[in-house]
Design an enzyme around this catalytic site. Structure first.
Site, PDB file in Angstrom:
ATOM      1  N   HIS A 151       0.726  -1.270  -0.090  1.00  0.00           N
ATOM      2  CA  HIS A 151       0.041  -0.001   0.049  1.00  0.00           C
ATOM      3  C   HIS A 151       0.995   1.304   0.132  1.00  0.00           C
ATOM      4  O   HIS A 151       2.138   1.227   0.368  1.00  0.00           O
ATOM      5  CB  HIS A 151      -0.999   0.194   1.111  1.00  0.00           C
ATOM      6  CG  HIS A 151      -0.224   0.057   2.403  1.00  0.00           C
ATOM      7  ND1 HIS A 151       0.004  -1.009   3.321  1.00  0.00           N
ATOM      8  CD2 HIS A 151       0.342   1.117   3.167  1.00  0.00           C
ATOM      9  CE1 HIS A 151       0.561  -0.739   4.431  1.00  0.00           C
ATOM     10  NE2 HIS A 151       0.674   0.527   4.485  1.00  0.00           N
TER      11      HIS A 151
ATOM     12  N   GLU B 269       7.912   0.796   5.127  1.00  0.00           N
ATOM     13  CA  GLU B 269       7.405  -0.241   5.972  1.00  0.00           C
ATOM     14  C   GLU B 269       7.492  -1.469   5.184  1.00  0.00           C
ATOM     15  O   GLU B 269       7.374  -1.636   3.819  1.00  0.00           O
ATOM     16  CB  GLU B 269       5.692   0.000   6.278  1.00  0.00           C
ATOM     17  CG  GLU B 269       5.185  -1.073   7.152  1.00  0.00           C
ATOM     18  CD  GLU B 269       3.696  -0.922   7.481  1.00  0.00           C
ATOM     19  OE1 GLU B 269       3.227  -0.046   6.557  1.00  0.00           O
ATOM     20  OE2 GLU B 269       3.414  -1.413   8.284  1.00  0.00           O
TER      21      GLU B 269
ATOM     22  N   HIS C 193       4.062   6.887   4.104  1.00  0.00           N
ATOM     23  CA  HIS C 193       5.013   5.874   3.561  1.00  0.00           C
ATOM     24  C   HIS C 193       4.432   5.024   2.544  1.00  0.00           C
ATOM     25  O   HIS C 193       3.293   5.124   2.094  1.00  0.00           O
ATOM     26  CB  HIS C 193       5.214   5.141   4.806  1.00  0.00           C
ATOM     27  CG  HIS C 193       4.003   4.492   5.366  1.00  0.00           C
ATOM     28  ND1 HIS C 193       3.288   4.775   6.447  1.00  0.00           N
ATOM     29  CD2 HIS C 193       3.527   3.012   5.211  1.00  0.00           C
ATOM     30  CE1 HIS C 193       2.194   3.806   6.753  1.00  0.00           C
ATOM     31  NE2 HIS C 193       2.339   3.034   5.991  1.00  0.00           N
TER      32      HIS C 193
END
Lengths: 134, 134
Positions: free
Chosen positions: B7, B130, B79
């Site tokens: 994502h 991430e 992010h």
């Protein structure tokens, strides 16, 4: 209206170092640098299974990302690109909804040889959005 | 090492307005807001054919994105998340290559119920990354 996420574009101050980092540290498949003088950038493509990352470095004197790197010298995410089927219908819908298309509002041929539009980041929570016709 | 782009997370100052904009202006499928008090955010998921966008709004007093919105009040990309098969092997490889893992370096259970790590943006050209085990 929007379809696939075509790419995430990241402006980087050192293209060779960024490509090495994605290849060696993150273990991704990266392309050779590709100069795109018409778009004022040199690009390294990071191929992921479902989309791609584009590492962008300024090329020439009127690069659209030179300004960005002046404000963020270590680099950062520059824009995200969504695919659309019909870029003129997309533009019509967007402007009806009050979103601003950058430049003169006419689709231009983008870095992949297809018509693109950029949308004003103020209308999308600080995110610069590119729409590309596929 | 890295696999799919799981994502792109965008911090937004007004979650309802951002969800409406993705739904009505961009014509995407968006979820209802989901409170994730353990992670200090309320999330709206934007489903794209190949990945998703997560619209994040601070929840509670120790939200990890409150700071970000103080610096960028109109919002912005917070992010990007890549998938990995083995998060401990990923951490070992990353630290061997000199990349810094945020916090105490131990994987935590992330917002999708799977172990995650965050990497220092200074090691990745201003991008907060991430990694999520899939």
């Amino acid at each position: 209206m929007i379809g696939r996420l075509n790419h995430v574009a990241i402006a980087v101050p050192d293209l060779e170092a960024a490509a090495a980092s994605y290849r060696d540290t993150l273990g991704a498949v990266v392309s050779e640098p590709l100069a795109q003088p018409d778009h004022g950038v040199t690009v390294v493509f990071v191929e992921l299974p479902n989309t791609k990352i584009e590492l962008l470095h300024p090329l020439g004197e009127e690069s659209p990302i030179a300004n960005f790197l002046q404000k963020s010298p270590s680099g950062g995410i520059h824009h995200i690109c969504y695919e659309v089927d019909d870029i003129h219908a997309a533009r019509e819908h967007l402007t009806e909804q009050g979103a601003r298309v950058l430049g003169d509002g006419e689709p231009k041929i983008g870095a992949h040889g297809k018509p693109v539009l950029f949308l004003h980041p103020k209308d999308f929570f600080g995110t610069l959005i590119e729409l590309e016709r596929v």
